[in-house]
Design a protein around this motif. Structure first.
Motif, PDB file in Angstrom:
ATOM      1  N   UNK A  49       6.089   3.389  -2.476  1.00 14.99           N
ATOM      2  CA  UNK A  49       5.349   3.781  -3.669  1.00 14.99           C
ATOM      3  C   UNK A  49       3.868   3.906  -3.374  1.00 14.99           C
ATOM      4  N   UNK A  50       3.052   3.572  -4.369  1.00 14.50           N
ATOM      5  CA  UNK A  50       1.614   3.736  -4.188  1.00 14.50           C
ATOM      6  C   UNK A  50       1.034   2.587  -3.379  1.00 14.50           C
ATOM      7  N   UNK A  51       0.014   2.925  -2.605  1.00 17.23           N
ATOM      8  CA  UNK A  51      -0.663   1.941  -1.763  1.00 17.23           C
ATOM      9  C   UNK A  51      -1.662   1.134  -2.580  1.00 17.23           C
ATOM     10  N   UNK A  52      -1.713  -0.159  -2.330  1.00 16.41           N
ATOM     11  CA  UNK A  52      -2.634  -1.061  -3.014  1.00 16.41           C
ATOM     12  C   UNK A  52      -3.691  -1.492  -2.007  1.00 16.41           C
ATOM     13  N   UNK A  53      -4.743  -0.676  -1.863  1.00 15.55           N
ATOM     14  CA  UNK A  53      -5.730  -0.909  -0.810  1.00 15.55           C
ATOM     15  C   UNK A  53      -6.415  -2.259  -0.947  1.00 15.55           C
ATOM     16  N   UNK A  54      -6.693  -2.646  -2.162  1.00 21.39           N
ATOM     17  CA  UNK A  54      -7.377  -3.917  -2.343  1.00 21.39           C
ATOM     18  C   UNK A  54      -6.507  -5.118  -2.033  1.00 21.39           C
ATOM     19  N   UNK A  55      -5.179  -4.935  -2.040  1.00 21.02           N
ATOM     20  CA  UNK A  55      -4.259  -6.037  -1.770  1.00 21.02           C
ATOM     21  C   UNK A  55      -3.654  -5.963  -0.376  1.00 21.02           C
ATOM     22  N   UNK A  56      -4.047  -4.958   0.402  1.00 20.38           N
ATOM     23  CA  UNK A  56      -3.599  -4.879   1.785  1.00 20.38           C
ATOM     24  C   UNK A  56      -2.122  -4.624   1.948  1.00 20.38           C
ATOM     25  N   UNK A  73       1.545  -1.113   6.382  1.00 25.56           N
ATOM     26  CA  UNK A  73       1.337   0.167   5.701  1.00 25.56           C
ATOM     27  C   UNK A  73       0.972   1.307   6.644  1.00 25.56           C
ATOM     28  N   UNK A  74       0.720   1.005   7.905  1.00 21.13           N
ATOM     29  CA  UNK A  74       0.286   2.034   8.846  1.00 21.13           C
ATOM     30  C   UNK A  74       1.354   3.107   9.003  1.00 21.13           C
ATOM     31  N   UNK A  75       0.956   4.363   8.791  1.00 22.24           N
ATOM     32  CA  UNK A  75       1.858   5.496   8.989  1.00 22.24           C
ATOM     33  C   UNK A  75       2.815   5.764   7.855  1.00 22.24           C
ATOM     34  N   UNK A  79       6.689   8.056  -1.238  1.00 20.71           N
ATOM     35  CA  UNK A  79       7.947   8.787  -1.274  1.00 20.71           C
ATOM     36  C   UNK A  79       8.772   8.661  -0.012  1.00 20.71           C
ATOM     37  N   UNK A  80       8.194   8.097   1.042  1.00 21.92           N
ATOM     38  CA  UNK A  80       8.909   7.947   2.304  1.00 21.92           C
ATOM     39  C   UNK A  80      10.004   6.889   2.178  1.00 21.92           C
TER      40      UNK A  80
END
Length: 347
Positions: A49-56, A73-75, A79-80
């Motif tokens: 789903x969506x990335x949570x940048x502030x939560x790593x 989260x790398x790569x 939707x993957x």
């Protein structure tokens, strides 16, 4: 009850298994499906789903409408489809912790996709035995880019049985890791507690496996004690273990002993007992210990006791002393808590 004994029974109307060593409860497995349908160890196909940048990390859509949280989260792209594994218990309303480091575990071996190489349990010390196991594993795993860990129970199996077990785990791992098409789905469920006890408590080999009543075999009383905050320690000392939403608070008290050595004795007793209590209660995350007051010169022997006690436990990081004199550590939350399963104050 002397020696190492496995008791297969039920607790609070849930299937359960208890590992007893010289009459003391050392480990406990219980069906957690009603509280957390996707139990630790389950292997799933999920959708990023969506990335949570502030939560790593990133949220992952899981089967049964559940949501997981993935720190690798790398790569990854929204939707993957990914194959992931549930890594621990969680509280109601929070995302299920998952990892891309998937393990396919049997009684004798663990197949490790993404981590190639043949590894043998350090508990197997005989060099001839290790060489024989390595040769067998090299043949069965030939041509695979997956890794293999031979567990401490591997020498208990006949050569043909072990080869068959390794090959079955390899085929399962290869099939599951390639199954990337479709919606979120549970691909490999966790075994029930009785099967898990057979799988994970094989070594050292138990003197006895009993199917029966926990109360009859001394298990019930110890289980009920785990639902109380107070833990009795030798010499009249005790500690209180109280989970909060933010952390696990542990308070050590000397009781009526007012001798100069009382604090160190109580603290060492607490350090030795704490890993077992956390394991059996299913507690993890941030843990803060308020040891009984003692001189700073006594901290070093206590630290050594903590290191020894937590060696071999679920992933634990001993952070050390805070400026206020408390001791901090972090332990992997590797199962659903006993309190969440049977209810606070159920004892």
């Amino acid at each position: 009850m002397k020696g190492r004994t496995i008791v297969l029974g039920s607790y609070k109307e849930r299937e359960a298994a208890a590992l007893m060593v010289d009459g003391q409860l050392e480990d406990f497995l219980i069906d957690a499906s009603e509280v957390q349908p996707l139990a630790p160890g389950a292997i799933l196909r999920g959708k990023v789903g969506r990335q949570m940048k502030g939560q790593g990390g990133v949220f992952v859509d899981l089967p049964e409408g559940q949501r997981g949280f993935l720190r690798e989260v790398k790569g990854l792209a929204p939707g993957q489809t990914v194959i992931c594994m549930v890594t621990g218990g969680t509280e109601a309303g929070k995302a299920v912790p998952v990892s891309l480091r998937v393990l396919f575990k049997s009684r004798y071996c663990i197949v490790t996709p993404g981590a190639p190489g043949i590894n043998i349990s350090r508990r197997i010390r005989d060099e001839d035995t290790r060489d024989g196991l390595k040769s067998l594993a090299d043949v069965v795993m030939d041509g695979s880019d997956m890794g293999l860990i031979l567990r401490s129970a591997a020498p208990l199996a006949e050569e043909g049985e072990l080869a068959e077990d390794i090959n079955a785990m390899r085929e399962l791992a290869e099939a599951v890791m390639a199954d990337l098409s479709g919606e979120p789905e549970l691909l490999v469920d966790v075994p029930d507690p009785h099967e898990e006890a057979w799988r994970d408590w094989a070594e050292p080999e138990p003197e006895e496996v009993i199917e029966g009543d926990f109360e009859e075999h001394g298990v019930l009383e110890q289980l009920d004690a785990l639902l109380r905050a107070r833990v009795e320690l030798p010499g009249g000392a005790h500690m209180m273990i109280e989970p909060t939403r933010a952390l696990i608070a542990v308070d050590v008290n000397t009781g009526n002993d007012t001798s100069p050595a009382a604090s160190l004795k109580a603290n060492i007793a607490a350090a030795r007992e704490l890993p077992r209590q956390l394991r059996l209660r299913g507690l993890g995350g941030q843990i803060v210990v308020d040891f009984a007051p003692m001189p700073k010169r006594d901290r070093q022997p206590l630290e050594q006791q903590m290191k020894t006690a937590f060696k071999g436990e679920a992933e634990a990081s001993l952070a050390g002393w805070t400026p206020l004199g408390n001791y901090e550590l972090q332990r992997k939350r590797d199962r659903v808590s006993l309190e969440a399963l049977v209810g606070k104050g159920a004892a």
